[in-house]
Design a protein around this motif. Structure first.
Motif, PDB file in Angstrom:
ATOM      1  N   UNK A  63       0.803  -1.223   0.000  1.00 15.88           N
ATOM      2  CA  UNK A  63       0.000   0.000   0.000  1.00 15.88           C
ATOM      3  C   UNK A  63       0.831   1.267   0.000  1.00 15.88           C
ATOM      4  N   UNK A  64       2.152   1.128  -0.012  1.00 19.61           N
ATOM      5  CA  UNK A  64       3.064   2.266   0.022  1.00 19.61           C
ATOM      6  C   UNK A  64       2.727   3.206   1.185  1.00 19.61           C
ATOM      7  N   UNK A  65       2.604   2.602   2.387  1.00 22.77           N
ATOM      8  CA  UNK A  65       2.302   3.375   3.593  1.00 22.77           C
ATOM      9  C   UNK A  65       3.354   3.087   4.652  1.00 22.77           C
ATOM     10  N   UNK A  66       3.447   3.993   5.599  1.00 22.83           N
ATOM     11  CA  UNK A  66       4.293   3.803   6.765  1.00 22.83           C
ATOM     12  C   UNK A  66       3.394   3.475   7.947  1.00 22.83           C
ATOM     13  N   UNK A  67       3.967   2.879   8.956  1.00 23.15           N
ATOM     14  CA  UNK A  67       3.202   2.376  10.091  1.00 23.15           C
ATOM     15  C   UNK A  67       2.261   3.411  10.712  1.00 23.15           C
ATOM     16  N   UNK A  68       2.684   4.626  10.901  1.00 27.64           N
ATOM     17  CA  UNK A  68       1.855   5.623  11.569  1.00 27.64           C
ATOM     18  C   UNK A  68       0.985   6.458  10.657  1.00 27.64           C
ATOM     19  N   UNK A  69       0.907   6.099   9.379  1.00 30.06           N
ATOM     20  CA  UNK A  69       0.224   6.984   8.436  1.00 30.06           C
ATOM     21  C   UNK A  69      -1.145   6.490   7.975  1.00 30.06           C
ATOM     22  N   UNK A  70      -1.645   5.373   8.525  1.00 31.06           N
ATOM     23  CA  UNK A  70      -2.965   4.899   8.089  1.00 31.06           C
ATOM     24  C   UNK A  70      -4.056   5.670   8.827  1.00 31.06           C
ATOM     25  N   UNK A  71      -5.212   5.803   8.168  1.00 33.94           N
ATOM     26  CA  UNK A  71      -6.316   6.568   8.741  1.00 33.94           C
ATOM     27  C   UNK A  71      -7.611   5.774   8.619  1.00 33.94           C
ATOM     28  N   UNK A  72      -8.547   5.970   9.563  1.00 38.77           N
ATOM     29  CA  UNK A  72      -9.830   5.273   9.483  1.00 38.77           C
ATOM     30  C   UNK A  72     -10.523   5.519   8.143  1.00 38.77           C
ATOM     31  N   UNK A  73     -11.082   4.451   7.592  1.00 36.75           N
ATOM     32  CA  UNK A  73     -11.767   4.523   6.308  1.00 36.75           C
ATOM     33  C   UNK A  73     -10.869   4.170   5.132  1.00 36.75           C
TER      34      UNK A  73
END
Length: 82
Positions: A63-73
């Protein structure tokens, strides 16, 4: 009006796009982030009897994300097999 449309279509549109991508790549499921989720908690929920570290890394990479960068939805691809 465009903000209201995004609120209705945004997360659903992300989930639909993620499902389409998962179908093309094969071996992936879609997980929609809920409040309080982390990549670690998602990995533990998806594969409770496995070491979560490889799956955390796979989810982040897919998903090309970092651990602290996910958001609800947010819709995340969860590769099967970690």
């Amino acid at each position: 009006m465009s903000i209201a449309l995004w609120l209705v279509v945004g997360p659903a549109g992300q989930a639909v796009e993620a499902r389409r991508t998962a179908g093309l790549e094969g071996g992936a499921d879609v997980y929609v982030v809920r409040p309080g989720d982390t990549l670690w908690s998602i990995a533990r929920a998806v594969a409770p009897s496995e070491d979560p570290r490889p799956l955390v890394d796979s989810i982040a990479a897919a998903n090309d994300v970092e651990a602290g960068s996910i958001v609800p939805g947010q819709a995340l691809l969860v590769p099967s097999g970690g």
